[in-house]
Design a protein around this motif. Structure first.
Motif, PDB file in Angstrom:
ATOM      1  N   LYS A   1      -3.682   3.774  -8.141  1.00  0.00           N
ATOM      2  CA  LYS A   1      -4.061   5.163  -7.118  1.00  0.00           C
ATOM      3  C   LYS A   1      -3.977   6.691  -7.951  1.00  0.00           C
ATOM      4  O   LYS A   1      -4.756   7.632  -7.696  1.00  0.00           O
ATOM      5  N   SER A   2      -3.873   6.535  -9.168  1.00  0.00           N
ATOM      6  CA  SER A   2      -4.056   7.176 -10.009  1.00  0.00           C
ATOM      7  C   SER A   2      -3.758   7.115 -11.346  1.00  0.00           C
ATOM      8  O   SER A   2      -3.579   5.776 -11.834  1.00  0.00           O
TER       9      SER A   2
ATOM     10  N   GLY B   1       0.364  -1.441   0.517  1.00  0.00           N
ATOM     11  CA  GLY B   1       0.122  -0.247  -0.066  1.00  0.00           C
ATOM     12  C   GLY B   1       0.357   1.268   0.204  1.00  0.00           C
ATOM     13  O   GLY B   1       0.620   2.106  -0.177  1.00  0.00           O
ATOM     14  N   ASP B   2       2.112   1.715   0.815  1.00  0.00           N
ATOM     15  CA  ASP B   2       3.467   2.191   0.305  1.00  0.00           C
ATOM     16  C   ASP B   2       3.424   2.520  -1.312  1.00  0.00           C
ATOM     17  O   ASP B   2       4.270   3.668  -1.259  1.00  0.00           O
TER      18      ASP B   2
ATOM     19  N   HIS C   1       3.150   3.860  -4.764  1.00  0.00           N
ATOM     20  CA  HIS C   1       2.033   4.650  -5.349  1.00  0.00           C
ATOM     21  C   HIS C   1       1.568   3.952  -6.651  1.00  0.00           C
ATOM     22  O   HIS C   1       3.065   3.259  -7.083  1.00  0.00           O
ATOM     23  N   THR C   2       0.579   3.088  -7.080  1.00  0.00           N
ATOM     24  CA  THR C   2       0.335   2.378  -8.144  1.00  0.00           C
ATOM     25  C   THR C   2      -0.703   3.505  -9.290  1.00  0.00           C
ATOM     26  O   THR C   2      -1.494   3.880  -8.704  1.00  0.00           O
TER      27      THR C   2
END
Length: 128
Positions: free
Chosen positions: A112-113, A87-88, A90-91
């Motif tokens: 995440k983006s 989770g840390d 950035h996907t």
């Protein structure tokens, strides 16, 4: 095969900003060296390719490498490969336009983006 428009420049911009780029590909291991040669011959500033295979499942075959490398960002064009990524990290999902995208459904929350292409991701990432 030529590089996708803007991809080479985007990678050089990221490298110039101090990021080390690793290509993680869902290829069989026997193609890893060939993929690296192809990318280097095109001028990509990539020193390492990691071939993971493409086994489908609840956890991406790429997740173990991402867990080991602990990059600040993982960029892919196939959202199921984000399953199991820490989770840390950035996907970022890069869409497969103009040919459409197989990226739909519940897995979309894993990104995440989302970006039209690698150039758009680079603009987003360097502007943070």
């Amino acid at each position: 095969m030529p590089a996708i428009d803007g991809a080479l420049q985007a990678c050089h911009r990221l490298q110039d900003a101090g990021f080390d780029l690793v290509c993680e590909s869902a290829l069989d291991l026997k193609f890893e060296a060939a993929r690296l040669r192809n990318l280097r011959d095109l001028g990509f500033p990539i020193k390492r390719v990691v071939a993971t295979g493409n086994a489908a499942g609840e956890r991406s075959p790429k997740a173990d490498t991402i867990t080991e490398l602990r990059p600040v960002a993982f960029v892919d064009d196939y959202v199921p490969y984000m399953r199991g990524v820490p989770g840390d990290v950035h996907t970022a999902l890069v869409l497969r336009a103009p040919n459409g995208s197989p990226n739909v459904g519940d897995d979309m929350v894993l990104a995440k983006s989302v970006h039209h292409d690698l150039s758009a991701f680079t603009e987003h990432w360097l502007a943070r």
